[in-house]
Design an enzyme around this catalytic site. Sequence first.
Site, PDB file in Angstrom:
ATOM      1  N   ASP A  55       0.848  -1.197   0.000  1.00  0.00           N
ATOM      2  CA  ASP A  55       0.000   0.000   0.000  1.00  0.00           C
ATOM      3  C   ASP A  55       0.883   1.248   0.000  1.00  0.00           C
ATOM      4  O   ASP A  55       1.601   1.514   0.972  1.00  0.00           O
ATOM      5  CB  ASP A  55      -0.888  -0.025   1.256  1.00  0.00           C
ATOM      6  CG  ASP A  55      -1.797   1.190   1.321  1.00  0.00           C
ATOM      7  OD1 ASP A  55      -2.837   1.163   0.644  1.00  0.00           O
ATOM      8  OD2 ASP A  55      -1.461   2.162   2.022  1.00  0.00           O
ATOM      9  N   TYR A  60       3.376   9.843  -0.061  1.00  0.00           N
ATOM     10  CA  TYR A  60       4.355   9.229   0.829  1.00  0.00           C
ATOM     11  C   TYR A  60       5.789   9.380   0.315  1.00  0.00           C
ATOM     12  O   TYR A  60       6.743   9.195   1.074  1.00  0.00           O
ATOM     13  CB  TYR A  60       4.088   7.730   1.017  1.00  0.00           C
ATOM     14  CG  TYR A  60       2.787   7.344   1.666  1.00  0.00           C
ATOM     15  CD1 TYR A  60       1.997   8.276   2.335  1.00  0.00           C
ATOM     16  CD2 TYR A  60       2.346   6.023   1.619  1.00  0.00           C
ATOM     17  CE1 TYR A  60       0.809   7.895   2.923  1.00  0.00           C
ATOM     18  CE2 TYR A  60       1.155   5.635   2.213  1.00  0.00           C
ATOM     19  CZ  TYR A  60       0.384   6.579   2.854  1.00  0.00           C
ATOM     20  OH  TYR A  60      -0.798   6.203   3.436  1.00  0.00           O
ATOM     21  N   LYS A  90      -2.333   6.007  -4.031  1.00  0.00           N
ATOM     22  CA  LYS A  90      -3.415   6.965  -3.772  1.00  0.00           C
ATOM     23  C   LYS A  90      -3.081   8.318  -4.384  1.00  0.00           C
ATOM     24  O   LYS A  90      -1.918   8.721  -4.425  1.00  0.00           O
ATOM     25  CB  LYS A  90      -3.630   7.134  -2.265  1.00  0.00           C
ATOM     26  CG  LYS A  90      -3.690   5.825  -1.490  1.00  0.00           C
ATOM     27  CD  LYS A  90      -3.858   6.043  -0.001  1.00  0.00           C
ATOM     28  CE  LYS A  90      -3.610   4.772   0.783  1.00  0.00           C
ATOM     29  NZ  LYS A  90      -2.207   4.472   1.024  1.00  0.00           N
ATOM     30  N   HIS A 123      -7.209   9.679  -1.827  1.00  0.00           N
ATOM     31  CA  HIS A 123      -6.623   9.647  -0.478  1.00  0.00           C
ATOM     32  C   HIS A 123      -7.519  10.327   0.562  1.00  0.00           C
ATOM     33  O   HIS A 123      -7.669   9.829   1.677  1.00  0.00           O
ATOM     34  CB  HIS A 123      -5.240  10.322  -0.522  1.00  0.00           C
ATOM     35  CG  HIS A 123      -4.292   9.846   0.518  1.00  0.00           C
ATOM     36  ND1 HIS A 123      -2.936   9.766   0.315  1.00  0.00           N
ATOM     37  CD2 HIS A 123      -4.485   9.418   1.794  1.00  0.00           C
ATOM     38  CE1 HIS A 123      -2.343   9.313   1.408  1.00  0.00           C
ATOM     39  NE2 HIS A 123      -3.258   9.097   2.321  1.00  0.00           N
TER      40      HIS A 123
END
Length: 320
Positions: A55, A60, A90, A123
């Site tokens: 994931d 990130y 996302k 997200h």
Amino acid sequence: MGAATVAIPEVVLESSNGQRRIPVIGLGTAPEASSKVSTKDAVVEAIKQGYRHFDAASAYGVEQSVGEAIQEALQLGLISSRDQLFITTKIWVTDNHPHLILPALQKSLKTLQLDYLDLYLIHWPISAKPGKVTYPIEQSELVPFDMEGVWKSMEECQRLGLTKAIGVSNFSIKKLQKLLSFATIPPAVNQVEVNLAFQQHKLREFCKSKGITVTAFSPLRKGASRGTNMVMDNDVLKELADAHGKTVAQICLRWIYEQGLTVVAKSYDKERMKQNLEIFDWCLTDEDYKKISEIHQDRLIKGPTKPLLHDLWDEEDDHQ
């Protein structure tokens, strides 16, 4: 190889192309300042141990590392094909605009060195002015979220085969109802915070009734923990763990699995990664459930903005 023999159960994503199956536990890759292990090394190690679901998110900053790890796993023969993996990423709020969805997905695919995603998620149910990723997001940067326009673009990504499934993250029941009112392809997944100190009964029931798979994030409440961790430091859960000869983390993950949910657990520690997979050959008891039902409930991840948005969760927390 030890844990590599663990067969991780899978569930079918109802609105996916070709009835794509999602492994019930995946490795989360949200950045963590304290981690001494790189994301690339952690993902390669996880694949060795039997993890197949990873994931990620554009926000990130890990997509390149995840992509490099996949390439290394293929070169090492840990997997014979990318198709054996389930990769989620996302879209960040700065790209949460109808005309930016497809280019953002294409950018993520390029960074991940992949031809397709298994799951592409919105997200957060908010949009910000296009530009660089900042966290938390200043409220002054927010613009109206065109949910219908964005979802049409998400559907187009699935129709083009660039992702096998599409879904959302951090959506309340009210927001899911709005989305379902115009969706041609309903969301396959709603990824939300679920843990023993925030059990989300109402939202989970709603998702189940609509064929939406729930993926739990922050299952151990470590995502942004400040002070006492209401799960990991819980004396009742420590007692249950001792009684079963398990860790508190294993009790938490087993409970999530028994609810019929999928989960992404973040640990780059080799031993804890292994322990997190050792949840499939034992059960919680009715007495355990009774104790678990008495744990105080409170949301850990309140939102990505500064200051917080008063209507992000549509006041559903009070009667979850």
